[in-house]
Design an enzyme around this catalytic site. Structure first.
Site, mmCIF file in Angstrom:
data_model
loop_
_atom_site.group_PDB
_atom_site.id
_atom_site.type_symbol
_atom_site.label_atom_id
_atom_site.label_comp_id
_atom_site.label_asym_id
_atom_site.label_seq_id
_atom_site.Cartn_x
_atom_site.Cartn_y
_atom_site.Cartn_z
ATOM 1 N N ASP A 1 -3.976 55.315 89.045
ATOM 2 C CA ASP A 1 -4.417 56.635 89.480
ATOM 3 C C ASP A 1 -5.580 57.012 88.565
ATOM 4 O OD1 ASP A 1 -4.813 59.047 90.690
ATOM 5 O OD2 ASP A 1 -2.749 59.739 90.525
HETATM 6 C C1 BGC Z 1 -4.924 61.778 92.456
HETATM 7 C C2 BGC Z 1 -4.919 60.658 93.484
HETATM 8 C C3 BGC Z 1 -6.305 60.505 94.054
HETATM 9 C C4 BGC Z 1 -7.276 60.254 92.932
HETATM 10 C C5 BGC Z 1 -8.704 60.079 93.390
HETATM 11 C C6 BGC Z 1 -6.017 61.599 91.428
HETATM 12 O O1 BGC Z 1 -6.117 62.722 90.633
HETATM 13 O O2 BGC Z 1 -3.665 61.838 91.831
HETATM 14 O O3 BGC Z 1 -3.989 60.914 94.484
HETATM 15 O O4 BGC Z 1 -6.304 59.487 95.010
HETATM 16 O O5 BGC Z 1 -7.244 61.340 92.036
HETATM 17 O O6 BGC Z 1 -9.224 61.275 93.847
#
Ligand code: BGC
Length: 723
Positions: free
Chosen positions: A255
């Site tokens: 993530d």
């Molecule tokens: C989120 C993800 C997301 C990623 C990219 C993160 O903060 O938890 O779900 O895909 O950012 O935007």
């Protein structure tokens, strides 16, 4: 030069046959043998907010990721979260995944996956960052709206066609957030303490289904910790379970900013690192991406001999495999972006996911209306904007107010705001296009709404939550179970008018409804995307007969639920450390498993959802392990029913939930039509996870199979013995 052409030719040959080419692995071997150490390292980490590099000299393209999971996110700048202000990146917004799950219709999940997959393909994305299948554990969870509810079986059945649909368009689904990311507060420092039984029975099955049945090509590690290790490089979850027990051959993506430890990132299964803190290329070091864990620190460790090539080759092999499945594969075409088919898909899914929670006296559908008073911000506010990474720049979003005006052209439709959430929320430079400056007090807004109701036949309130901070929003949780902005007082005042009152709750979460007894009709309206208004008007008018069923329980009060102690949520800070321990001491008693087992009556039960017609169930008959039951539409309009199979295991050596969902079928029936629905009851429907033996176990003895219209509306049960 010559070798390069041969390699390219081999790649094209392989790509032409993707994704099933038997010799893809050989091609990957050939590429691996051509790559330098530095090229391999470069492939394992990001080069911008949403891309990681390929190898141009070998014709290997960059990987481009996009959020997900409800539409294709607007382009952002290379190294900033701000919108790049393209003029051709406004997408179709699909209903949030809670709504998809509420359709209980796997065919619509496939349609959703295919449609959004086409949009991702058109925008030249390699990886779609979705779907999300973290279990709904607590009604305050800020991201519950992005997930598929509280039941592992329902989420597991619904996630598979979504993944397959996306991937059928040549785009990798990235199932998130693996695993145990069940609330947002302190999401980077929460260490989840959960027993193996709950882990395997509740929190892992949907991910497992996405991987082993859906064949997901990538998965995203979660932000939080388990066994004191961050989940983006967690040995138990990624190495032992995902890549070991489940044989996952795809890419583990961190993530954004979820990697924290270089050695663990190398050894514990992270393949591709994104989002580790950067402050922009201009103010940081010359290239901050080189400082990612899987960048220079990794290179140094290989050069010093601390790590060999084994892990790196495995990571790069997985990344190349993903590329052979997606951007190096042929035959997938260019996709489609914002087209009538996608709008129709969004409207269909929204219409089938809307849940009719209550309809006393047949207040709905709206009939013979001369004047409809529409109240509430959510009748006009853009709800595709906000909420964190799932925020969208939608090509269009039809509001409920506009849709009702279009649907009832002969009626007078009056709007009153009724309550105010304050300033309009903007995200990524996109405003929620709702900027009614408000000077009235809350009391005055209520009084004005009541006054406007004078000669109305119907009052339809569009309230609930929104995508502001501390509502349904990533990064933070809700602060209260009750409705915000004084809506309870508004509903009470409108109920006192004695008019036909409908409350449409727009949210991805359960909310308290202390006025439930005073409001004859209540609809769960989710976040429905571009077609929100038309889909709601379809159901309110009766053009679509509602058939959605709740994918999670609405408790009367928060304290009725399984999570009520501080140590369970939001957790206890460890002395002298940043870590916050959350104890999932409710074990497997999550959602309806808790309410049923403890005999606590919810406001609206899991699986609940009414129709404008009624369904009569026959008696369940069991032949061997095949259960059959007849269902008849005994009303006067066509409609769809979701028959739900629950299993009870009253004699077990471990505490088992009162009953658990183990099958469901959605059937569409004309008035008077009946159908016989059958369910298989495999061993997996009877088993529990024996933590000591580390395996699923079925114990002989008595079981009960229940079939019903909701978890609290069982129509027929049959007992059987397993010898
Ligand atoms: C989120 C993800 C997301 C990623 C990219 C993160 O903060 O938890 O779900 O895909 O950012 O935007």
């Amino acid at each position: 030069m010559k070798r390069q052409y041969i390699l390219l030719a081999l790649m094209w040959l392989s790509a032409a046959c993707a994704p099933k080419a038997p010799d893809t692995e050989k091609q990957i071997d050939a590429i691996l043998s051509q790559l330098t150490l530095e090229e391999k390292i470069a492939m394992t980490h990001a080069q911008s907010k949403f891309s990681s590099p390929g190898v141009p000299r070998l014709g290997i393209p960059d990987i481009w990721c996009t959020d997900g999971p409800h539409g294709i996110r607007a382009e952002v700048l290379w190294d900033k979260w701000s919108q790049a202000r393209w003029t051709n990146d406004s997408c179709t917004a699909y209903p949030a995944l809670t709504c998809l799950s509420a359709t209980w219709n796997p065919e619509l999940s496939r349609l959703y996956g295919e449609s959004i997959g086409e949009e991702a393909r058109y925008r030249k994305k390699t990886v779609l960052l979705g779907p999300g299948v973290n279990i709904y554990r607590h009604p305050l969870g800020g991201r519950n709206f992005e997930y598929m509810g509280e039941d592992p079986y329902l989420s597991g059945i619904m996630v598979v066609p979504y993944v397959q649909g996306v991937q059928s368009k040549g785009v990798a689904a990235c199932v998130k957030h693996f695993a145990l990311n069940n609330d947002e507060v302190n999401r980077h420092t929460v260490n989840v303490n959960v027993d193996d039984r709950a882990l395997y029975e509740i929190y892992l099955p949907a991910f497992k289904a996405a991987v082993t049945e859906g064949g997901a090509w990538s998965i995203m590690g979660a932000y939080n910790l388990y066994k004191d290790q961050h989940l983006c490089h967690n040995k138990t979850i990624l190495m032992d379970i995902l890549k070991g027990e489940w044989g996952f051959d795809g890419v583990v993506i961190s993530d954004w900013g979820g990697a924290h430890d270089t050695d663990q990132a190398i050894a514990n299964g992270l393949d591709l690192e994104y989002g580790t803190w950067t402050d922009g290329l201009t103010t940081g070091p010359s290239n901050v991406y080189n400082r990612y864990h899987l960048a220079e620190p990794y290179l140094e460790r290989i050069k010093s001999g601390k790590f060999g090539m084994e892990e790196l080759d495995d990571k790069v092999r997985r990344i190349l495999r993903l590329q052979f499945r997606t951007n190096l594969a042929e035959g997938y075409g260019h996709g489609r972006f914002v087209c009538p088919d996608h709008s129709a898909a969004a409207r269909k899914i929204a219409g089938e996911g809307i849940v009719l929670l209550k309809n006393d006296g047949g207040v709905l559908p709206v009939r013979d209306a001369r004047k409809i008073l529409v109240v509430g911000e959510n009748a006009v506010k853009m709800l595709t904007v906000g909420g964190g990474s799932s925020s969208l720049k939608a090509k269009y979003e039809v509001s409920p107010l506009d849709a009702l005006k279009a649907r009832f052209p002969d009626a007078e439709i009056v709007f009153e705001r009724g309550y105010s959430s304050g300033a309009a929320r903007a995200q990524d430079g996109i405003s929620a296009k709702f900027d009614l400056a408000e000077t009235r007090s809350a009391e005055q807004m209520v009084a004005d709404a009541v006054a406007a109701a004078v000669d109305a036949d119907y009052i339809i309130v569009f309230g609930g939550l929104n995508k502001n901070e501390h509502q349904d929003c990533e990064g933070v949780d809700r602060l209260e179970y009750g409705l915000p902005y004084g809506q309870d007082a508004l509903v009470d005042a409108l109920a006192a008018t004695g008019k036909k009152l409908v409350f449409v709750n727009i949210s991805g979460n359960a909310v308290a409804m202390p006025w439930v007894g005073k409001v004859p009709a209540i609809v769960q309206g989710w976040y429905l995307g571009s077609e929100a208004g038309p889909a709601l008007a379809d159901v309110l008018s009766g053009d679509v007969n509602p058939s959605g069923k709740l994918p999670f329980t609405f408790p009367v009060e928060l304290s009725d639920g399984p999570v009520f102690m501080e140590e369970q949520y939001p957790g206890i800070r460890r002395e002298g450390e940043d870590i916050i321990d959350e104890y999932y001491s409710e074990g497997v008693l999550v959602g309806y498993r808790w309410y049923d087992t403890k005999g606590v009556k919810p406001l609206f039960a899991f699986g609940h959802g009414l129709s404008y017609t009624t369904f009569e169930y026959g008696e369940a008959k069991l032949k061997g392990r095949k259960l059959s039951v007849s269902i008849k539409n005994n009303g006067s309009v066509p409609g769809a029913e979701v028959a739900q199979l629950y299993i009870s295991d009253p004699e077990a050596s471990v505490e088992r939930p009162a009953k658990e969902l183990k099958g469901f079928k959605k059937v569409f029936l004309q008035p008077g039509e009946s159908v016989t629905v059958t369910f298989d009851i495999p061993d997996s429907a009877l088993s529990f996870f024996d933590a000591d033996a580390h395996k699923w176990t079925v114990e002989p003895g008595e079981f009960i199979a229940h079939v019903g219209s909701a978890s609290d509306d069982i129509r027929t049960s049959v007992r059987f013995n397993l010898h």
